[in-house]
Design an enzyme around this catalytic site. Sequence first.
Site, short mmCIF file in Angstrom:
data_model
loop_
_atom_site.label_atom_id
_atom_site.label_comp_id
_atom_site.label_asym_id
_atom_site.label_seq_id
_atom_site.Cartn_x
_atom_site.Cartn_y
_atom_site.Cartn_z
CE LYS A 159 58.23 9.17 -32.83
NZ LYS A 159 58.02 8.87 -31.37
N1 PPE Z 1 60.38 6.91 -26.29
C1 PPE Z 1 59.20 6.68 -26.94
C2 PPE Z 1 58.68 5.33 -26.96
C3 PPE Z 1 58.67 7.81 -27.91
O1 PPE Z 1 57.52 7.23 -28.52
C4 PPE Z 1 59.29 8.89 -27.54
C5 PPE Z 1 58.23 10.15 -28.56
C6 PPE Z 1 60.31 9.48 -26.89
C7 PPE Z 1 60.67 8.39 -26.25
C8 PPE Z 1 60.84 10.69 -26.61
O2 PPE Z 1 61.33 11.07 -28.02
P1 PPE Z 1 61.88 12.41 -28.87
O3 PPE Z 1 60.27 12.95 -29.09
O4 PPE Z 1 62.68 12.59 -29.92
O5 PPE Z 1 62.32 13.22 -27.66
N2 PPE Z 1 56.93 9.88 -28.67
C9 PPE Z 1 56.31 10.88 -29.59
C10 PPE Z 1 55.13 10.47 -29.90
C11 PPE Z 1 54.04 10.50 -28.64
C12 PPE Z 1 52.41 10.12 -29.20
O6 PPE Z 1 51.78 9.77 -28.22
O7 PPE Z 1 52.25 9.99 -30.27
C13 PPE Z 1 56.40 12.21 -29.20
O8 PPE Z 1 56.70 12.74 -28.18
O9 PPE Z 1 56.22 13.12 -30.36
#
Ligand code: PPE
Length: 307
Positions: A159
């Site tokens: 990330k």
């Molecule tokens: N895909 C992407 C590209 C992504 O950024 C997130 C989280 C997810 C899937 C879901 O992952 P998880 O949170 O582990 O379930 N995105 C983070 C950032 C959003 C933002 O705008 O900044 C979040 O949800 O915290």
Amino acid sequence: MPITPVDKIWMDGELVDWADARVHVLSHGVHYGSGVFEGIRCYETRSGPAVWHLEEHLKRLFRSAKLYHMEIPFSQEALADAVRETIRANGLTSCYIRPLVFRGYGEMGVNPLNAPVNVTIAVWPWGAYLGEQAIEHGVRVKVSSWKRNDQNSLPSAAKATGQYINGVLAKVESLKAGYDEAILLNQAGYITDGSGENVFAVRGGVLCTPPISAGCLDGITRATVMEMAAELGYQVREQNLTRTDLYNADEAFFTGTAAEITPIRELDDRVIGEGTRGPTTKELQGLFFSAVKGEVERYAAFLTPVA
Ligand code: PPE
């Protein structure tokens, strides 16, 4: 979404005033996107505020850092304590938590190895990511003309801040076309994820989500929802999905820390199912929102008390 300022931000081991949490404009990460981050949520429970899946998120932060050869100058336990300390210092009962590890000031040029590694933790109140209405009524989504960055260009397992510029292109395209969110395909044309969420399709009582190898983030909410769905008696499959699989689904939804569980009611102007939140999505939301609030005993272990 505008940020709601609070009192303190944790920077490299100490709490500083919100307004003083600054970096130099020549910081490496500002120029080259050389940072890794997390998004975590703290929820209000009957026994006080608690952080959902704190350990999993911090583990992923360390994995992301390792990929970019960044040595985090704090242990995982120290960062867990810092997260709790920051929430307490701001007196919040529920909030979003943003730990960030980035290459700081001191070196210019692509080589990051001699630049310092800085660590910050910010917290602020953050409501429903795609709007309050979205949780109940769902969002309108567009498949982006921008492809997800290839695994061999930017590994989606990390990330990293810089790789979000790919999502920025997709998100802006979807907003300017009048949609709420974008879904990105990989180079082979299969669904990866949204700009900030994983994707699920429900058809005939079976839940399907793309495998990590498709190029989506290894989402922590994704894993939780897969576990919850199995427990509720659904079949859960990780399989490649085409855009048509989503058009023809009975239901589709996003998962993410920020987005929680958000129904997708339309994709590329095709109404999905009944065009509103479906029964499976609603059932999963019910369990998820109860669990994060500490109301389901078997999920209580995933909550770390802030006190
Ligand atoms: N895909 C992407 C590209 C992504 O950024 C997130 C989280 C997810 C899937 C879901 O992952 P998880 O949170 O582990 O379930 N995105 C983070 C950032 C959003 C933002 O705008 O900044 C979040 O949800 O915290």
